[in-house]
Motif scaffolding. Structure first.
Motif, PDB file in Angstrom:
ATOM      1  N   ALA A 297       0.855  -1.185   0.000  1.00  0.00           N
ATOM      2  CA  ALA A 297       0.000   0.000   0.000  1.00  0.00           C
ATOM      3  C   ALA A 297       0.891   1.235   0.000  1.00  0.00           C
ATOM      4  N   VAL A 298       0.736   2.086  -0.987  1.00  0.00           N
ATOM      5  CA  VAL A 298       1.553   3.292  -1.116  1.00  0.00           C
ATOM      6  C   VAL A 298       0.775   4.463  -0.538  1.00  0.00           C
ATOM      7  N   ASP A 299       1.421   5.231   0.374  1.00  0.00           N
ATOM      8  CA  ASP A 299       0.739   6.368   0.991  1.00  0.00           C
ATOM      9  C   ASP A 299       1.682   7.549   1.122  1.00  0.00           C
ATOM     10  N   ALA A 300       1.231   8.583   1.835  1.00  0.00           N
ATOM     11  CA  ALA A 300       1.996   9.831   1.941  1.00  0.00           C
ATOM     12  C   ALA A 300       2.709   9.965   3.271  1.00  0.00           C
ATOM     13  N   LYS A 301       2.926   8.878   4.002  1.00  0.00           N
ATOM     14  CA  LYS A 301       3.629   8.929   5.275  1.00  0.00           C
ATOM     15  C   LYS A 301       5.145   8.977   5.045  1.00  0.00           C
ATOM     16  N   VAL A 302       5.862   9.619   5.959  1.00  0.00           N
ATOM     17  CA  VAL A 302       7.322   9.661   5.875  1.00  0.00           C
ATOM     18  C   VAL A 302       7.862   8.446   6.613  1.00  0.00           C
ATOM     19  N   GLY A 303       7.871   7.319   5.928  1.00  0.00           N
ATOM     20  CA  GLY A 303       8.336   6.082   6.554  1.00  0.00           C
ATOM     21  C   GLY A 303       7.719   4.880   5.888  1.00  0.00           C
ATOM     22  N   ALA A 304       7.925   3.729   6.483  1.00  0.00           N
ATOM     23  CA  ALA A 304       7.335   2.480   6.002  1.00  0.00           C
ATOM     24  C   ALA A 304       7.039   1.617   7.214  1.00  0.00           C
ATOM     25  N   ARG A 305       6.095   0.709   7.100  1.00  0.00           N
ATOM     26  CA  ARG A 305       5.770  -0.195   8.193  1.00  0.00           C
ATOM     27  C   ARG A 305       5.078  -1.416   7.645  1.00  0.00           C
TER      28      ARG A 305
END
Length: 427
Positions: free
Chosen positions: A170-178
């Protein structure tokens, strides 16, 4: 004072040493640490959050000492993990008791008040039930067939981590990954934040993916189904039992009646935090070691440095959104402005001078900076990566693979950029 190539050179008012400054960032002295942290640490709002930060520092330092001694952060998962699952089971047991009491009130008792109480107890139990994480609906999802090059890279990194790969990205606009596990089938989901992805080098991206996949192979107690859902239930309990502000007479009585249950819930959450904190931080160090094996020590350290300046990336995106030249209500202008958003973000991050990275490292060491209470302090993670001999990358990207992955992410880049410019940025 002199100015050269965009940098201002001036003497330190404290020790007189030469300071090279950039007017976009804090002016400070590397020789004496003058003005290195002008704002100072921000205290977390609640006692539990403040305690979590203290635990993060304490456990992080102890685990780093373990790594320095024998290269392995001691597990400490046996008794603590068992006790954590017992406490979590007791939390879920309370939900079962509510269900049983609600059914008894509706079936075994008589009268409208008993029926209403039964409905209330069942409704409360429903909100406290262990809930599986669903697949996101409002994010850009990439399946294996839609992004074969990206999944090929993920599979290769998963091999280094000795675990299976993810099922959905899932690609989103958060500064990071989880990463997380979704649904009854246990699908593995990688949430890939484009702002972080865009500002990293190809090898740092490998390290980022290695760190996230490393969580699956290292057994984080907090991410287990029983404990994770217990944390959610306790958070819901605390929301229901929090005291009402400026209460009336009846509300003041309710506040008083809730004191003991509130203390019990807070005690259970604190105990669960304590039982899982060390194991949670252990998995972060181990995930960093996977990041280093996959992308190289140099790339993993670079990733950690980018975490230290992540606020700069977030602030850049907020400035882009709030740019007065772009009418927030004019969707066409917003879409036009979104076209070069990631390129402008990358250009800004590449222009950050080394002395700002060094300042952030020193500030992080002073404040005990960490992503959250489940992570060791960021400067300790960096020290741990640099403690041993440098590790070469086991997964090396090339231009062809980078171009194929970029093509697979192209539509996600467009959509997420437009979403940011249209709806604003909130990390």
């Amino acid at each position: 004072m002199s100015t050269t190539m965009g940098e201002t050179v001036l003497p330190c008012p404290e020790c007189g040493a030469e300071i090279r400054t950039d007017n976009r960032f804090t002016t400070w002295c590397a020789a004496c640490d003058w003005n290195v942290d002008p704002v100072g640490p921000k205290e977390p709002p609640g006692r539990l959050d403040r305690a979590r930060r203290v635990w993060a520092q304490r456990h992080g330092e102890k685990l780093l000492a373990d790594m320095a001694a024998d290269g392995t952060p001691h597990a400490g998962r046996g008794v603590s993990a068992v006790l954590a699952n017992v406490v979590a089971g007791a939390v879920h047991g309370m939900t079962v008791v509510l269900v049983a009491a609600g059914i008894w009130c509706m079936v075994g008792a008589s009268g409208a008040p008993a029926m209403m109480l039964g409905l209330l107890l069942l409704a409360l139990a429903w909100t406290l039930r262990p809930r599986l994480v669903p697949l996101p609906r409002n994010e850009f999802l990439l399946r294996r067939a839609e992004a074969p090059a990206l999944y090929e890279l993920l599979d290769e990194i998963a091999g280094v981590a000795h675990t299976r790969s993810v099922d959905v990205v899932a690609v989103d606009a958060k500064v990071g990954a989880r990463v997380t596990t979704c649904g009854v089938r246990g699908q593995r989901l990688l949430r890939l934040g484009l702002p972080m992805w865009e500002i990293l080098t190809p090898q740092q991206r490998v390290a980022l993916l290695g760190h996230e996949l490393g969580h699956y192979s290292n057994g984080d107690t907090r991410r287990g189904l029983i404990v994770a859902t217990a944390f959610r239930s306790l958070t819901t309990w605390r929301y229901y039992l929090q005291p009402m502000s400026k209460p009336s007479g009846l509300e003041a009585l309710l506040n008083l009646l809730c004191v003991v249950p509130r203390l019990l819930i807070q005690g259970a959450q604190t105990l669960l935090d304590q039982l899982t904190a060390r194991a949670g931080q252990r998995t972060e160090y181990l995930a960093d070691s996977v990041a280093a094996r996959a992308g190289s020590t140099e790339a993993a350290v670079g990733l950690v440095d980018h975490i230290l300046v992540a606020d700069s990336a977030a602030n850049t995106l907020r400035r882009e959104v709030n740019n007065p030249r772009v009418g927030r209500r004019d969707s066409q202008q917003a879409e036009e402005k979104a076209d070069g958003l990631w390129e402008r973000l990358t250009a800004h991050m590449e222009s950050i001078p080394e002395h700002e990275y060094e300042r952030q490292r020193r500030v992080g060491a002073r404040r005990g900076h960490s992503i959250d209470s489940s992570h060791p302090p960021t400067h300790l993670r960096r020290e741990c990566l640099l403690a041993g001999p440098p590790i070469p990358a086991l997964v090396v990207t090339d231009i062809d693979r980078e171009q194929r992955i970029a093509a697979e992410l192209a539509e996600a880049r467009r959509q997420v950029a437009r979403q940011v410019m249209r709806d604003g940025f909130d990390d």
